[in-house]
Design a protein around this motif. Structure first.
Motif, PDB file in Angstrom:
ATOM      1  N   THR A  21     -75.401  29.697   6.779  1.00  0.00           N
ATOM      2  CA  THR A  21     -76.635  29.165   7.353  1.00  0.00           C
ATOM      3  C   THR A  21     -76.968  29.900   8.643  1.00  0.00           C
ATOM      4  OG1 THR A  21     -76.301  26.964   6.410  1.00  0.00           O
ATOM      5  CG2 THR A  21     -77.764  27.119   8.309  1.00  0.00           C
ATOM      6  N   GLU A  22     -78.228  30.298   8.769  1.00  0.00           N
ATOM      7  CA  GLU A  22     -78.735  30.945   9.979  1.00  0.00           C
ATOM      8  C   GLU A  22     -79.957  30.184  10.469  1.00  0.00           C
ATOM      9  OE1 GLU A  22     -77.611  35.649   9.141  1.00  0.00           O
ATOM     10  OE2 GLU A  22     -79.658  34.938   8.833  1.00  0.00           O
ATOM     11  N   HIS A  23     -80.005  29.895  11.751  1.00  0.00           N
ATOM     12  CA  HIS A  23     -81.202  29.296  12.346  1.00  0.00           C
ATOM     13  C   HIS A  23     -82.102  30.428  12.847  1.00  0.00           C
ATOM     14  CE1 HIS A  23     -78.672  25.722  12.231  1.00  0.00           C
ATOM     15  NE2 HIS A  23     -79.772  25.005  12.399  1.00  0.00           N
ATOM     16  N   VAL A  24     -83.334  30.446  12.344  1.00  0.00           N
ATOM     17  CA  VAL A  24     -84.248  31.527  12.709  1.00  0.00           C
ATOM     18  C   VAL A  24     -85.554  30.942  13.229  1.00  0.00           C
ATOM     19  CG1 VAL A  24     -83.276  33.113  11.001  1.00  0.00           C
ATOM     20  CG2 VAL A  24     -85.223  31.681  10.370  1.00  0.00           C
ATOM     21  N   PRO A  25     -86.226  31.639  14.150  1.00  0.00           N
ATOM     22  CA  PRO A  25     -87.541  31.181  14.609  1.00  0.00           C
ATOM     23  C   PRO A  25     -88.551  31.225  13.470  1.00  0.00           C
ATOM     24  CG  PRO A  25     -87.056  33.370  15.455  1.00  0.00           C
ATOM     25  CD  PRO A  25     -85.800  32.882  14.810  1.00  0.00           C
ATOM     26  N   ALA A  27     -91.354  32.532  13.159  1.00  0.00           N
ATOM     27  CA  ALA A  27     -91.979  33.833  12.905  1.00  0.00           C
ATOM     28  C   ALA A  27     -91.149  34.686  11.956  1.00  0.00           C
ATOM     29  CB  ALA A  27     -92.197  34.571  14.224  1.00  0.00           C
ATOM     30  N   LEU A  28     -89.854  34.379  11.814  1.00  0.00           N
ATOM     31  CA  LEU A  28     -88.981  35.164  10.937  1.00  0.00           C
ATOM     32  C   LEU A  28     -88.558  34.384   9.701  1.00  0.00           C
ATOM     33  CD1 LEU A  28     -86.634  36.774  13.630  1.00  0.00           C
ATOM     34  CD2 LEU A  28     -88.734  37.723  12.632  1.00  0.00           C
ATOM     35  N   ALA A  29     -89.155  33.214   9.479  1.00  0.00           N
ATOM     36  CA  ALA A  29     -88.672  32.322   8.419  1.00  0.00           C
ATOM     37  C   ALA A  29     -89.301  32.592   7.065  1.00  0.00           C
ATOM     38  CB  ALA A  29     -88.919  30.867   8.811  1.00  0.00           C
ATOM     39  N   TYR A  30     -90.438  33.300   7.014  1.00  0.00           N
ATOM     40  CA  TYR A  30     -91.132  33.497   5.741  1.00  0.00           C
ATOM     41  C   TYR A  30     -90.228  34.181   4.711  1.00  0.00           C
ATOM     42  CZ  TYR A  30     -94.087  35.482   2.163  1.00  0.00           C
ATOM     43  OH  TYR A  30     -94.607  35.834   0.941  1.00  0.00           O
ATOM     44  N   GLY A  31     -90.209  33.634   3.504  1.00  0.00           N
ATOM     45  CA  GLY A  31     -89.440  34.212   2.411  1.00  0.00           C
ATOM     46  C   GLY A  31     -88.008  33.740   2.353  1.00  0.00           C
ATOM     47  N   ARG A  32     -87.546  33.060   3.384  1.00  0.00           N
ATOM     48  CA  ARG A  32     -86.164  32.577   3.386  1.00  0.00           C
ATOM     49  C   ARG A  32     -86.056  31.256   2.613  1.00  0.00           C
ATOM     50  NH1 ARG A  32     -81.965  34.195   7.768  1.00  0.00           N
ATOM     51  NH2 ARG A  32     -82.755  36.208   8.470  1.00  0.00           N
ATOM     52  N   GLU A 169     -87.608  26.403  15.204  1.00  0.00           N
ATOM     53  CA  GLU A 169     -86.755  27.224  14.361  1.00  0.00           C
ATOM     54  C   GLU A 169     -86.224  26.364  13.227  1.00  0.00           C
ATOM     55  OE1 GLU A 169     -83.669  28.723  16.931  1.00  0.00           O
ATOM     56  OE2 GLU A 169     -82.403  26.950  16.584  1.00  0.00           O
ATOM     57  N   VAL A 170     -85.781  27.016  12.160  1.00  0.00           N
ATOM     58  CA  VAL A 170     -85.372  26.278  10.969  1.00  0.00           C
ATOM     59  C   VAL A 170     -84.044  26.826  10.447  1.00  0.00           C
ATOM     60  CG1 VAL A 170     -87.676  25.582  10.244  1.00  0.00           C
ATOM     61  CG2 VAL A 170     -86.814  27.815   9.579  1.00  0.00           C
TER      62      VAL A 170
END
Length: 389
Positions: A21-25, A27-32, A169-170
């Motif tokens: 698991t990675e927490h990303v902002p 803006a970088l979450a699309y496609g995850r 972030e998600v």
């Protein structure tokens, strides 16, 4: 070893590494892929508000309003986003209101600006105000509600929803790192001179695009020639990938060295799938690296990726629609058939050219009709359809 399409997916999934698991902002979450449920931190709307520009009033005061019998109300203020009306709307009164502005106390209906006429300090209504134009607090979602579930792919609309829930972030699953390598002496990079018997490396670029759409980190490797030594060197030098996709070299020919190399020096889980197109596909491993061998024919390669590899990489089942057959679709006694087809409205029609080398068919047809083993469909029958776009 021959396997079904479903068995091939299951065996590939079992070889893939566990996803961290990675927490990303955002803006970088699309496609995850979302790794945990997302709960709303706020309600939406955060207050009862207007769905359009107009006036807010008591609906009971406007029931008889029409162009022949207009109703006059007294304007007592306005409400806009960021600055709500502080008072209360009484009988015979109205407040100018704008889309998204809080509904004043006492008001329960909206009349749109197109149905209003100014009359000094008054406003004239040409139709009744409607409560249906009021957005109620929490009508979309309420604080504490689980709105997005773990396992969904974060499309643009879902990223926007995550933002509306209040998340900066998600938690997402780390994208799989997938290496792509074509094999064969005949494979030439696009833009280079082409001689008789050679082909451009279309498989690799189609696979790169499909991997990116699937939310993977894709890396294109140089094509490997038809040499056991060169192929072994290429496989051994791969570092950092979670899985390797090859195209070509997995059938029954004299120069199908991917198959031979994995049989002799690696592991093989299966080397035939009961499907058409795409039967000569295989799954194995090389020194701990999962290797999925796709057929060399362009259509076969991309179809196998879409119906077997992509669901395994994403953890999402193959999505199908139920449409009516506009033409007959034949079945095969011992294989699942994926016939290229064109969707027209609620019907699907056979694409005339089904050869596995007709690459333009995937672009022009855009869909696959799924015919399970031993089945067929006549005109008017419902069939399962996979969209390739």
């Amino acid at each position: 070893m021959f396997v079904s399409v479903e068995e091939a997916r299951t065996l590939l999934s079992a070889l893939l590494p566990e996803r961290e698991t990675e927490h990303v902002p955002l803006a970088l979450a699309y496609g995850r892929t979302l790794a945990a449920d997302l709960i709303a931190k706020v309600s939406h709307p955060s207050a009862t508000e207007s769905a359009l520009d107009g006036i807010a009033c008591r609906g009971a005061d406007t029931l008889l309003a029409s162009r022949d019998t207009p109703v006059r109300l007294r304007l007592v203020g306005e409400s806009r986003a960021g600055q709500a009306f502080a008072g209360e709307v009484g009988a015979g009164e109205a407040v100018r209101i704008y889309t998204g502005a809080p509904l004043p106390d006492g008001a329960d209906a909206i009349c749109p600006v197109e149905q209003l006429q100014d009359a000094g300090d008054d406003i004239v209504l040409l139709r009744p105000a409607l409560s249906s134009d009021v957005r109620h607090e929490g009508g979309d979602f309420r604080a504490g509600e689980t709105v997005l579930r773990a396992g969904v792919r974060l499309t643009p609309s879902r990223v926007a929803l995550a933002a509306a829930l209040g998340h900066a972030e998600v938690p997402t699953l780390r994208p799989l790192k997938v290496a792509v390598m074509s094999t064969g002496d005949e494979v030439v990079e696009p833009g280079q001179p082409l001689t008789a018997g050679q082909v451009y490396n279309s498989n690799a670029y189609g696979l790169l695009g499909m991997l990116q759409e699937a939310g993977c980190q894709a890396a294109l490797l140089p094509a490997a020639p038809d040499s056991p030594e060169a192929l072994e060197l290429a496989l051994t030098s791969i570092g950092g990938a979670d899985v390797l996709l090859t195209s070509g070299g997995v059938s029954m020919g004299k120069y199908d060295f991917v198959r031979d190399l994995l049989i002799e020096g690696g592991q093989v889980s299966f080397w035939k799938v009961r499907m058409r197109p795409g039967g000569p596909a295989m799954l194995g491993g090389w020194r701990g690296l999962p290797v999925f061998g796709l057929p060399g024919n362009p259509v076969s390669s991309l179809v196998v990726f879409h119906v077997i590899v992509r669901p395994a990489l994403t953890g999402q089942p193959l999505s199908t629609l139920r449409l009516r057959a506009g033409t007959p679709f034949r079945g095969l006694a011992d294989k699942t058939a994926f016939w290229r087809a064109e969707v027209r409205g609620a019907e699907v029609f056979d694409y005339a050219k089904q050869g596995s080398g007709v690459l333009r068919s995937l672009s022009e047809a855009g869909a696959l009709v799924v015919m399970p083993e031993g089945s067929s469909a006549e005109v008017g029958d419902e069939v399962d359809v996979v969209l390739m776009g």
